[in-house]
Design an enzyme around this catalytic site. Structure first.
Site, PDB file in Angstrom:
ATOM      1  CD  GLU A  39      -2.832  -0.866   2.742  1.00 10.40           C
ATOM      2  OE1 GLU A  39      -3.070  -1.009   2.662  1.00 10.40           O
ATOM      3  OE2 GLU A  39      -2.216  -1.897   3.607  1.00 10.40           O
ATOM      4  NE  ARG A 265       4.474  -7.720  10.946  1.00 12.00           N
ATOM      5  CZ  ARG A 265       3.502  -6.532  11.111  1.00 12.00           C
ATOM      6  NH1 ARG A 265       2.413  -6.808  11.246  1.00 12.00           N
ATOM      7  NH2 ARG A 265       4.217  -5.695  10.482  1.00 12.00           N
ATOM      8  CE  LYS A 275       2.996   0.756   5.630  1.00 13.54           C
ATOM      9  NZ  LYS A 275       2.705   0.443   4.042  1.00 13.54           N
TER      10      LYS A 275
END
Length: 560
Positions: A39, A265, A275
């Site tokens: 994104e 992750r 983020k």
């Protein structure tokens, strides 16, 4: 052994590569197609590097292709700056998508048509409830949700309202389009998730064409299907979203059938990869920007001098697993050192200078000595460095009253100067405040090159620079950004390290460091690996410490 088997063995086995190999062997897929779908609402960080290496790596290993696709479905948070940075970082990491650059916004019209398809099939409806009302009716992990009072609107009414939403007739938040699945489902993601929301915002690529935008969950799987993605590889937090991913694929006339697979992750000690937190660090002025060398962003790591192959090696070392865990930062530093030790040129730099005067060295005289550029690489050759009566050594290399095992300079102590001579400290000169500002020493001319003809040994070898031609430099020493190995994402500011950056303004470096204009990391002998920063100016270079010569994290964590 087939070519596929060879590729898997060479890459190192993991469960995702096993799945890919099995799919190819069974004929389920003839070609592997993966994608990296960021994104564009921030800069990529080292956690993304794991996904990039996995998706592009699998495609390369199995003779397929990997797409770069921007999931640009939220124009209120997306910027062209982030798009450009993501492309730059993926290329820097060593990967290329070729002609396969895509955007979810490329498919906005198709996604809209598929939304209408769900409405016609009575599998989607327009909901007028507020966000608070929908949240209250959603239920909990132990309690079922409640159906919306608008859930049974007719197909015709839903189509009319949805088309008016597209036309921009309603304000933000007035209505949403929801899938009609099961408000009693044990998986909360299946409790009538939002497909479209009203956003009167300009999009970086489509401008003001759209007043409604698809949710990530709705756009993601269908974009995969449009592109013919065979293996939709994502991180573990999307595991609970997989039934929804599959529901959309099964209920829409999509051109292909991708399947989603999840892996753990990357989590690093003393690091936050959220983020949201990284954005707040930048906007709150806690760091100088997205490329601050303390940041775990790829831009920050690049500016710090971390080579991309070290990141790729690190990702390979930690592997691909199903369970979340925290990787020790020492493992990352080890991977960086492994690469830099083999290729980084050696140079001498004195970070905290202390002047040395060699009293028995003739005034006005100087000589050139040979210095090895890299003992790990004979092809790197050597360079000439100047030696004279006045030098600088590291202030920490002198103690007036040393403890028993201090082997460096002290009154009466003899040491070796790297590539040069044995010197002996005779006197320490102090200023009015009692601080040592200069050392008076003598040298043994017979020890040129660093060895004594009579065979006597010294216990320390010091680095140095010539006072006559050393260049002033600014050196930035980066320490952990956070004080705790597992910093809080909620109150991250409380865990910030006030000593995460130390700036040394009076360092001295040998001329070879100032003359070069490369951003490649070099080794400051006995200090660590450093790289030239973009803030450098003519005659005033700035260097960032990439990593120390030894594991600094044991000391930080209290285990060393």
């Amino acid at each position: 052994m087939t070519a596929v088997d060879t590729a898997v063995r060479e890459a190192g086995r993991d469960f995702i590569r096993d799945i890919v190999a099995a799919d190819l062997a069974s004929g389920r897929h003839k070609t592997v197609v993966t994608r990296f779908p960021p994104e564009p609402n921030g800069y990529l960080h080292i956690g993304h590097a794991k996904s990039i290496c996995l998706n592009f790596g699998i495609a390369e290993e199995f003779g397929g292709r990997c797409h770069l696709r921007f999931d640009d479905t939220n124009p209120t948070k997306e910027e062209q700056e982030y798009i450009d940075a993501i492309e730059r970082d993926v290329r820097w990491l060593g990967f290329d998508w070729g002609k396969h650059l895509y955007h979810a916004s490329d498919y906005f019209e198709q996604l809209y048509q598929w939304a209408e398809h769900l409405i016609r099939a009575s599998k989607a409806y327009v909901d007028d409830q507020s966000q608070e009302e929908m949240r209250a009716a959603r239920g909990t992990l132990t309690e079922a949700g409640r159906n919306s009072p608008y859930r049974d609107r007719s197909v015709e009414e839903n189509l009319d309202l949805f088309r008016r939403m597209r036309a921009g007739e309603f304000p933000n938040g007035a209505r949403v389009l929801r899938a009609k699945i099961d408000m009693a489902s044990g998986n909360i993601n299946l409790r009538d998730p939002t497909l479209y929301r009203i956003l009167h915002a300009s999009h970086p690529r489509t401008g003001n064409k759209w007043s409604i935008y698809p949710s990530y969950d709705f756009a993601h799987g269908q974009s995969d299907a449009i592109e013919g993605i065979t293996h939709s590889i994502c991180t573990l937090e999307f595991e609970d979203h997989r039934p929804l991913y599959d529901w959309f694929i099964e209920n829409l006339p999509v051109p292909s059938r991708p399947r989603q697979y999840e892996f753990a992750r990357l989590n690093l000690s003393y690091t936050v990869l959220s983020k949201r937190v990284l954005t707040e660090l930048v906007r709150g002025g806690h760091v100088s920007g997205w490329d601050d060398p303390r940041m775990p962003t790829l831009a920050g790591l690049r500016r710090r001098g971390v080579p991309p192959e070290a990141i790729r090696d690190f990702v390979t070392r930690i592997g691909v697993a199903k369970a979340n865990s925290i990787v020790d930062m020492a493992m990352f530093e080890f991977a960086v050192r492994e690469v830099l030790n083999k290729r980084a040129l050696r140079r001498m730099a004195v970070l905290r200078p202390l002047k040395v005067v060699i009293e028995n060295y003739p005034e006005g005289k100087s000589e050139e000595l040979d210095a090895v550029n890299n003992p790990e690489d004979a092809s790197a050759g050597s360079r000439r460095i100047r030696f004279g009566r006045e030098l600088f050594v590291e202030r920490d290399d002198f103690m007036e009253n040393p403890p028993k095992k201090f082997f460096r300079l002290s009154p009466g102590k003899e040491v070796r100067l790297r590539y040069a001579y044995f010197i002996t400290c005779r006197e320490a000169i102090k200023n009015a405040a009692g601080e040592v500002v200069e050392l008076r020493c003598t040298y043994d001319p017979a020890t040129r090159g660093g060895n004594a003809p009579d065979g006597r040994k010294v216990q320390a070898t010091l680095h140095w620079v010539s006072a006559a031609d050393a260049v002033p430099a600014e050196v930035r020493l980066y320490n952990p950004l956070f004080t705790r190995p597992n910093p809080s994402g909620g109150d991250f500011a409380a865990d910030l390290n006030p000593s995460s950056l130390e700036v040394l303004n009076h360092s001295r470096v040998e001329p070879a460091l100032a003359a070069g204009n490369t951003v490649e990391a070099v080794q400051f002998e006995r200090q660590g690996y450093f790289c030239r920063d973009q803030d450098s100016a003519p005659g005033r270079p700035v260097f960032n410490r990439t990593v120390g010569l030894r594991d600094t994290w044991a000391k930080v964590s209290g285990s060393g």
